[in-house]
Design an enzyme around this catalytic site. Structure first.
Site, PDB file in Angstrom:
ATOM      1  N   GLY A  12     -11.307  41.628  53.321  1.00 45.75           N
ATOM      2  CA  GLY A  12     -10.895  42.105  54.640  1.00 45.75           C
ATOM      3  C   GLY A  12     -12.089  42.189  55.577  1.00 45.75           C
ATOM      4  N   ASP A  13     -11.801  42.523  56.833  1.00 48.23           N
ATOM      5  CA  ASP A  13     -12.841  42.690  57.849  1.00 48.23           C
ATOM      6  C   ASP A  13     -13.629  41.411  58.102  1.00 48.23           C
ATOM      7  OD1 ASP A  13     -12.105  45.399  57.962  1.00 48.23           O
ATOM      8  OD2 ASP A  13     -13.343  45.803  56.211  1.00 48.23           O
ATOM      9  N   GLY A  15     -12.836  39.337  60.511  1.00 49.62           N
ATOM     10  CA  GLY A  15     -12.714  38.978  61.930  1.00 49.62           C
ATOM     11  C   GLY A  15     -11.399  38.258  62.198  1.00 49.62           C
ATOM     12  N   LYS A  16     -10.384  38.553  61.393  1.00 47.85           N
ATOM     13  CA  LYS A  16      -9.079  37.881  61.563  1.00 47.85           C
ATOM     14  C   LYS A  16      -8.447  38.207  62.904  1.00 47.85           C
ATOM     15  CE  LYS A  16      -7.450  39.819  57.918  1.00 47.85           C
ATOM     16  NZ  LYS A  16      -8.665  40.461  57.378  1.00 47.85           N
ATOM     17  N   ASN A  38      -3.126  50.324  57.410  1.00 48.31           N
ATOM     18  CA  ASN A  38      -4.427  50.304  56.726  1.00 48.31           C
ATOM     19  C   ASN A  38      -5.316  49.221  57.337  1.00 48.31           C
ATOM     20  OD1 ASN A  38      -2.654  48.370  55.760  1.00 48.31           O
ATOM     21  ND2 ASN A  38      -3.344  48.456  53.650  1.00 48.31           N
ATOM     22  N   ALA A  39      -4.708  48.260  58.005  1.00 46.19           N
ATOM     23  CA  ALA A  39      -5.466  47.163  58.615  1.00 46.19           C
ATOM     24  C   ALA A  39      -6.094  47.616  59.922  1.00 46.19           C
ATOM     25  CB  ALA A  39      -4.540  45.994  58.882  1.00 46.19           C
ATOM     26  N   GLY A  40      -7.219  47.039  60.243  1.00 46.97           N
ATOM     27  CA  GLY A  40      -7.832  47.360  61.520  1.00 46.97           C
ATOM     28  C   GLY A  40      -8.321  46.086  62.172  1.00 46.97           C
ATOM     29  N   HIS A  41      -7.836  45.801  63.353  1.00 44.32           N
ATOM     30  CA  HIS A  41      -8.259  44.604  64.063  1.00 44.32           C
ATOM     31  C   HIS A  41      -8.889  45.008  65.378  1.00 44.32           C
ATOM     32  CE1 HIS A  41      -4.971  42.155  61.824  1.00 44.32           C
ATOM     33  NE2 HIS A  41      -6.088  42.228  61.142  1.00 44.32           N
ATOM     34  N   GLN A 223      -5.979  42.633  55.620  1.00 40.82           N
ATOM     35  CA  GLN A 223      -6.870  42.720  54.439  1.00 40.82           C
ATOM     36  C   GLN A 223      -7.389  41.317  54.075  1.00 40.82           C
ATOM     37  OE1 GLN A 223      -3.592  44.588  53.935  1.00 40.82           O
ATOM     38  NE2 GLN A 223      -4.643  46.085  55.149  1.00 40.82           N
ATOM     39  N   ARG A 302     -15.375  54.173  58.130  1.00 40.12           N
ATOM     40  CA  ARG A 302     -16.310  54.150  56.988  1.00 40.12           C
ATOM     41  C   ARG A 302     -17.309  53.006  57.121  1.00 40.12           C
ATOM     42  NH1 ARG A 302     -12.474  53.937  51.860  1.00 40.12           N
ATOM     43  NH2 ARG A 302     -11.220  52.726  53.295  1.00 40.12           N
TER      44      ARG A 302
HETATM   45  P1  IMP Z   1      -5.078  50.930  50.837  1.00 39.86           P
HETATM   46  O1  IMP Z   1      -4.685  49.600  51.381  1.00 39.86           O
HETATM   47  O2  IMP Z   1      -5.168  51.999  51.885  1.00 39.86           O
HETATM   48  O3  IMP Z   1      -4.218  51.332  49.676  1.00 39.86           O
HETATM   49  O4  IMP Z   1      -6.570  50.782  50.240  1.00 39.86           O
HETATM   50  C1  IMP Z   1      -6.847  49.980  49.101  1.00 39.86           C
HETATM   51  C2  IMP Z   1      -8.187  49.278  49.249  1.00 39.86           C
HETATM   52  O5  IMP Z   1      -8.084  48.291  50.267  1.00 39.86           O
HETATM   53  C3  IMP Z   1      -9.351  50.173  49.658  1.00 39.86           C
HETATM   54  O6  IMP Z   1     -10.533  49.678  49.077  1.00 39.86           O
HETATM   55  C4  IMP Z   1      -9.419  49.986  51.171  1.00 39.86           C
HETATM   56  O7  IMP Z   1     -10.698  50.267  51.674  1.00 39.86           O
HETATM   57  C5  IMP Z   1      -9.091  48.514  51.261  1.00 39.86           C
HETATM   58  N1  IMP Z   1      -8.511  48.130  52.560  1.00 39.86           N
HETATM   59  C6  IMP Z   1      -7.272  48.361  53.008  1.00 39.86           C
HETATM   60  N2  IMP Z   1      -7.096  47.831  54.228  1.00 39.86           N
HETATM   61  C7  IMP Z   1      -8.241  47.233  54.556  1.00 39.86           C
HETATM   62  C8  IMP Z   1      -8.676  46.471  55.688  1.00 39.86           C
HETATM   63  O8  IMP Z   1      -7.940  46.212  56.643  1.00 39.86           O
HETATM   64  N3  IMP Z   1      -9.962  46.017  55.653  1.00 39.86           N
HETATM   65  C9  IMP Z   1     -10.780  46.226  54.589  1.00 39.86           C
HETATM   66  N4  IMP Z   1     -10.415  46.924  53.509  1.00 39.86           N
HETATM   67  C10 IMP Z   1      -9.159  47.419  53.492  1.00 39.86           C
END
Ligand code: IMP
Length: 423
Positions: A12-13, A15-16, A38-41, A223, A302
């Site tokens: 993940g991360d 730059g999508k 959980n995704a961040g763009h 991700q 983080r």
């Molecule tokens: P969850 O998706 O919140 O269950 O987290 C599971 C794992 O995926 C953890 O290590 C998170 O830090 C990681 N994770 C979830 N979403 C992202 C994302 O968009 N970018 C990077 N890591 C992610």
């Protein structure tokens, strides 16, 4: 290109968000097919910075229909807040479409996510604590509540009460917490349903009809490949399939519709949360990557762990996703370094691994085998085309292509839309 999938090739991360935003200039619909908030763009347009977690990045392109597919898990409060925040900045959110089959993230999912992590102690996954894993757990154990249930109050209440019977036992007896109140949750969620109703539809039908009509559809993975529940570094993964195959399951579009898979690859690599990371740098170089690359999470803030590009993992991602091309991002960050390294294999216990080892435990204690390339030592963030790049940068790109076995069609040299070079 009727249907293109954009996937992350790392953790993940990569730059999508930016790559999707650039591609979205020429498409009609952009669909998310897995994951949730959980995704961040992060997308930068002019002086404005947009941080999206659930709504597909295509929303910033006028006329594009953003679709949240059946494979996602949706926290309705977050969705409504994200739509309101965009609307307040004059972004049109009226076209957002949400699958009636997507599963809802409920308050107990968020709570249990945080509690499970706490109880795992040093074995914790480092989740985003957004309730993603527990929501998918309920989906697969067939206790989930779906978006469509919001429009049938009796069914919603019945499902909620059935779920709470079990969840409250877990909360009270296992975690020593207060029980949750079904009526309060029902009132809250049914109100979200009223606010969202005009956006909810059969998104599989919507996407299929669009494709049949010759419209262009972009599938935006969240991700990355190494966080995939099947193909990632289990158990340090997310609970869905970010890989390209997930696009068809999570959107209800058949695999034959997809003819292009773009693997977004950061010129170095990062991960947040726990888990193995063969090329991790715990030194000044890693520090520079974090600071110059702005490697802090969009969702949780983080600090990301950083390291040199891992071509073993990239080749793996190329195979798992069936990549047809690569978008190489943040190559400008590498301008900082005199010598660049790419990991081409792993070594452990006297054995060399050119592919991801069958036994993932090897990833925890292997040594990366590096190949060194000269840096270019000048700022390339102003480059407007491939021709503007110094020879050393072109050599680096050519080596990535060779190692991945896939052409690099796009290079990003900065966060702005215009800092994107294509060929
Ligand atoms: P969850 O998706 O919140 O269950 O987290 C599971 C794992 O995926 C953890 O290590 C998170 O830090 C990681 N994770 C979830 N979403 C992202 C994302 O968009 N970018 C990077 N890591 C992610």
């Amino acid at each position: 290109m009727p249907a293109t999938v954009i996937v992350g090739t790392q953790w993940g991360d990569e730059g999508k968000g930016k790559v999707t935003d650039v591609f979205a200039e020429n498409v009609d619909l952009v669909a998310r097919y897995q994951g949730g908030n959980n995704a961040g763009h992060t997308i930068v347009i002019g002086d404005e910075r947009f941080a999206l977690t659930l709504i597909p990045s295509g929303v910033l392109n006028p006329g594009v229909t953003p679709v949240i597919g059946n494979g996602t898990v949706v926290d309705p409060k977050v969705l409504l807040e994200e739509m309101a925040a965009l609307a307040a900045r004059d972004v049109d959110v009226s076209l957002v479409r949400l699958s009636a089959n997507a599963h809802l993230i409920m308050p107990y999912h968020r709570k249990i996510d945080a509690l499970q992590e706490r109880f795992l102690g040093s074995g914790q996954i480092g989740t985003t604590k957004r309730g993603i894993g527990p929501a998918y757990t309920d989906k697969f154990s067939r206790h989930g509540i779906r978006v469509q249930d919001l429009f049938d109050p009796k069914i919603f209440r019945d499902k909620l009460e059935a779920a709470l019977k079990e969840k409250n036992k877990t909360l009270v007896k296992l975690y020593n917490q207060l029980p949750m109140d079904a009526e309060a949750i029902a009132a809250e969620y049914l109100e979200y349903g009223r606010q969202l109703e005009s956006h909810v539809t059969d998104t599989s039908l919507l996407l299929s009809e669009a494709l049949e009509a010759g419209k262009e559809v972009l599938f935006e993975g969240a991700q990355g490949t190494l966080l995939d529940i099947d193909h990632g570094t289990y158990p340090f993964v997310t609970s869905s399939n970010p890989t390209a195959g997930g696009a068809t399951i999570g959107s209800g579009v058949g695999p034959t519709a997809i003819d292009k898979v773009v693997g977004v690859t950061k010129a170095y690599i990062s991960r947040v949360g726990s888990g193995p990371f063969p090329t991790e740098l715990d030194d000044e170089i890693g520090e520079t990557m974090i600071e110059v690359g702005g490697e802090y999470g969009t969702v949780t803030g983080r600090r990301r762990r950083c390291g040199w590009l891992d071509a073993v993992a990239l080749r793996y991602a190329s195979r798992i996703n069936g990549l047809t091309e690569i978008a190489l991002t943040k190559i400008d960050v590498l301008s900082e370094f005199e010598t660049l390294k790419i990991c081409v294999a792993y070594e452990a216990d006297g054995e060399r691994y050119d592919e991801l080892p069958r036994q993932h435990r090897v990833l925890y204690n292997c040594e990366p085998v590096y190949e060194e390339l000269p840096g270019w030592g000048i700022d390339i963030s102003g480059a407007e085309s491939f021709e503007d790049l110094p020879p050393a940068a072109l050599d680096y790109i050519a080596r990535v292509e060779e190692l991945a076995g896939v052409p690099v069609s796009m290079v990003s040299v900065g966060p702005q839309r215009k800092a994107t070079l294509t060929r």
